[in-house]
Design an enzyme around this catalytic site. Structure first.
Site, PDB file in Angstrom:
ATOM      1  N   SER A 137     -72.546  55.722 -62.990  1.00 43.67           N
ATOM      2  CA  SER A 137     -72.749  56.171 -61.618  1.00 43.67           C
ATOM      3  C   SER A 137     -73.669  55.166 -60.913  1.00 43.67           C
ATOM      4  O   SER A 137     -73.310  54.007 -60.776  1.00 43.67           O
ATOM      5  CB  SER A 137     -73.317  57.590 -61.611  1.00 43.67           C
ATOM      6  OG  SER A 137     -73.201  58.179 -60.349  1.00 43.67           O
ATOM      7  N   HIS A 140     -66.227  62.735 -63.219  1.00 44.61           N
ATOM      8  CA  HIS A 140     -67.490  61.986 -63.222  1.00 44.61           C
ATOM      9  C   HIS A 140     -68.399  62.388 -64.383  1.00 44.61           C
ATOM     10  O   HIS A 140     -69.286  61.629 -64.770  1.00 44.61           O
ATOM     11  CB  HIS A 140     -68.208  62.216 -61.887  1.00 44.61           C
ATOM     12  CG  HIS A 140     -69.286  61.230 -61.580  1.00 44.61           C
ATOM     13  ND1 HIS A 140     -69.042  59.890 -61.352  1.00 44.61           N
ATOM     14  CD2 HIS A 140     -70.635  61.382 -61.465  1.00 44.61           C
ATOM     15  CE1 HIS A 140     -70.181  59.263 -61.103  1.00 44.61           C
ATOM     16  NE2 HIS A 140     -71.162  60.140 -61.163  1.00 44.61           N
TER      17      HIS A 140
END
Length: 646
Positions: A505, A618
């Site tokens: 991320s 994610h």
């Protein structure tokens, strides 16, 4: 003892959902495990008798979740158990089944079914419940998708256009479901008054573009009336609870530090509507920001008991439990480092799930000290060689003291040189700390030094330290490089010619950025990364507001600034062999971010590889399908072995 293995993931016990009965005699919680055969997670409810600390497994089916106490002897939980339920679920029918079970054991009994996907449930009385459930404004069962608002999708939830999380009343006797919130409202939190007459909730109403703000409402169950209590606009409410005859809430007006600004605590008188700021000088994050890949499930970060609101804060590299009263007086209740992964409190008795003493999750009772009361993961930790972090501090070029850690290789030998991996956390407003991290232990077992730090932009040190709006790739990059230089100076056994870098991320963004600005690293693994702030603005579930806020620019008012902060701009400078790992359903950092950077590297002849995990999002490294989590970690480890060892 053996070294820790990637496959040890299947032996970890993940604890979550901790909840005390009203009389405090029993503590219920969920224990989840990765199931290798089914490639999923099994979750069962366990029970701790707080009077004698005896444990027992209450359910055995394996998909129990979302439970509450019906009374001091009965638990209500959500599950899919019957064959017809499974078939209806497979056919796409939207419903939630609830079962009840006695703490004395026996078979669970189906109690009721609701024609909604239920996210959360609380009991009003024996016949009435408050429900947070999915609501679809549009018919989404068509062969096409309509988009007419932003955000239109959400990580882990897929396309969310005109989908809302709505608040309902459910009557068990007549099966009536009555909506409390409007059809365009997204409800994020609710609380029920002790007298059972009022419901407090936070929601955000929008039709075309979701603004980063929310409203506070109170619903009177006797008059069926809803009243708006919002005291400031725009304002972002974190949570709100009834505290005696008042309402205590936390939130931020975002005026000074944007969307990541730390909340403050306020007290509201429901009658006069007077709002009092309780903590004008409070500057801490009221959540657990300590990263780990050894969690699964949901956690409570706040709860009311007697005259206090109990809440979690992150301070430097650990999280702690605190409480605040109506005067604004805050008491810090835990002092040991580590992580508080959810808690509950009844009549002053406190239990919490913790990552403590470099162990996997266990339950602790907070008395004068923290007392460990479960030992689910004790055997595994004791049977594996674990290398604990060594902390040091250093001063960056701006005179700010920072924390850093190294983990030595397992079976470390003096006089030997070792390759090293710099691991960068996500966020950026999260932290690394001294808690168990599976991936770091794997690399230590593979003979690597693991290095990590909390640069500017991280959580735990107040708003000013965390505020890197418009500065991505500058002060944070300087801190990371200063940390690496300091580690190389302090630990001569680190081979400076065999350094690797990775992160996910924000850590993936920073990995991309680093290799475009230095050739210090001989291998890189960029996970769920960001490469282009211009494309991210218009594609991800938080893009249009997060990018504008964090980069202090949009594609129209400062295109050049967004491109300057984009790692893709510097792709022609990269020489580092790079592995990209991304999930095909990652809507936080959309897969186009990895594809753009990978394509750029191939265009310029950089050794690179892109691994796409199907059906993942994610949160792959934290809650992805077990076999995909293992694939991810194996790919990363093999890449580093190829370029840092061979």
């Amino acid at each position: 003892m053996e070294k820790i293995k990637i496959e040890d993931l299947f032996n970890f016990n993940f604890l979550s959902g901790i909840s005390l009965s009203d009389d405090g005699k029993y503590l219920a919680f969920v224990v989840s495990k990765a199931n290798e055969e089914k490639n999923n997670y099994t979750s069962n409810i366990w029970l701790l008798d707080t009077t004698d600390s005896k444990l027992k497994k209450l359910t055995t089916y394996g998909n129990e979740s979302n439970f509450i106490w019906l009374d001091n002897k009965t638990i209500l939980f959500q599950s899919i158990r019957e064959d017809d339920e499974k078939q209806r679920k497979q056919n796409g029918e939207k419903f939630s089944s609830f079962y009840k079970i006695s703490v004395d054991g026996g078979e669970a009994e189906k109690y009721f079914e609701i024609p909604l996907i239920v996210k959360k449930i609380k009991k009003l009385d024996s016949e009435n419940f408050v429900i947070l459930g999915e609501y679809n404004i549009y018919d989404n069962d068509k062969d096409y998708i309509i988009l007419d608002e932003i955000p239109f999708w959400s990580n882990g939830a897929g396309f969310t256009n005109k989908k809302r999380t709505r608040l309902y009343l459910f009557n068990l006797k007549n099966k009536e479901i009555i909506p409390i919130s409007g059809e365009y409202e997204n409800v994020s939190h609710f609380d029920i008054a002790k007298n059972g007459k009022n419901i407090l909730f936070i929601s955000n109403e929008y039709k075309d573009k979701m603004e980063i703000r929310s409203d506070l409402f109170i619903y009177n169950l006797e008059t069926k009336g809803k009243e708006k209590l919002t005291h400031d606009d725009p304002f972002r409410y974190a949570y709100a609870y009834f505290l005696d005859d008042s309402i205590i809430f936390a939130g931020s007006d975002m005026k000074n530090f944007g969307v990541n600004e730390n909340p403050k605590f306020y007290l509201l008188d429901p009658k006069s509507k007077k709002v009092t700021l309780l903590t004008p000088n409070f500057d801490l994050s009221i959540r657990n920001s300590v990263g780990s890949d050894c969690r699964y499930g949901s956690y409570n970060n706040a709860a009311v008991d007697e005259n206090y609101l109990y809440f979690v804060t992150t301070e430097y590299s650990s999280s702690y439990l605190n409480r605040i009263d109506k005067t604004g007086k805050i008491e810090k209740l835990t002092v040991n480092g580590g992580s508080i992964d959810g808690f509950d409190v009844k009549n002053g008795e406190i239990y919490f799930i913790g990552l403590k003493n470099f162990k996997l999750q266990e339950i602790y009772k907070l008395e004068k000290a923290e007392k460990q009361v479960t030992f689910f993961n004790e055997r595994l930790v004791n049977e594996r060689k674990i290398s604990k972090p060594e902390k040091f501090t250093f001063t960056n070029k701006d005179g700010i003291e920072l924390e850093g850690w190294i983990i030595k290789p397992v079976d470390f030998e003096e006089g030997k040189k070792y390759p090293a991996i710099l691991d960068i956390h996500g966020g950026p407003k999260t932290v690394y700390g001294e808690v168990f991290f599976h991936e770091m232990q794997i690399w230590a077992s593979e003979g690597y030094v693991v290095m990590f730090t909390n640069p500017r932009g991280s959580d735990g040190r107040g708003n000013k330290f965390a505020d890197i709006r418009g500065k991505y790739g500058t002060v944070d990059y300087e801190d990371l490089m200063s940390f690496v230089d300091e580690a190389l100076k302090r630990y001569p056994f680190i081979d400076k010619e065999r350094l690797g870098v990775t992160g996910g991320s924000y850590g993936g963004f920073m990995t991309n950025w680093i290799i475009g600005h230095t050739d210090k690293f001989k291998a890189a693994v960029s996970q769920r990364s960001i490469s282009n702030w211009i494309s991210k603005f218009a594609t991800t579930d938080i893009g249009y507001y997060f990018v504008a806020d964090q980069q202090s620019a949009t594609p129209w008012d400062n295109f050049e600034k967004l491109w300057w902060h984009s790692p893709m701009k510097y792709a022609d400078k990269v020489k580092t062999p790079t592995l990209f790992i991304h999930s095909d359903e990652d809507y936080r950092c959309w897969i186009a971010e990895a594809i753009q950077m990978f394509t750029s590297f191939k265009y310029f002849g950089v050794e690179s590889r892109l691994v796409i995990l199907k059906g993942e999002n994610h949160d792959l490294s934290r809650s992805g399908k077990p076999k995909n989590r293992i694939t991810r970690l194996r790919e990363i480890t093999n890449w580093f072995n190829k370029y840092l060892k061979e």
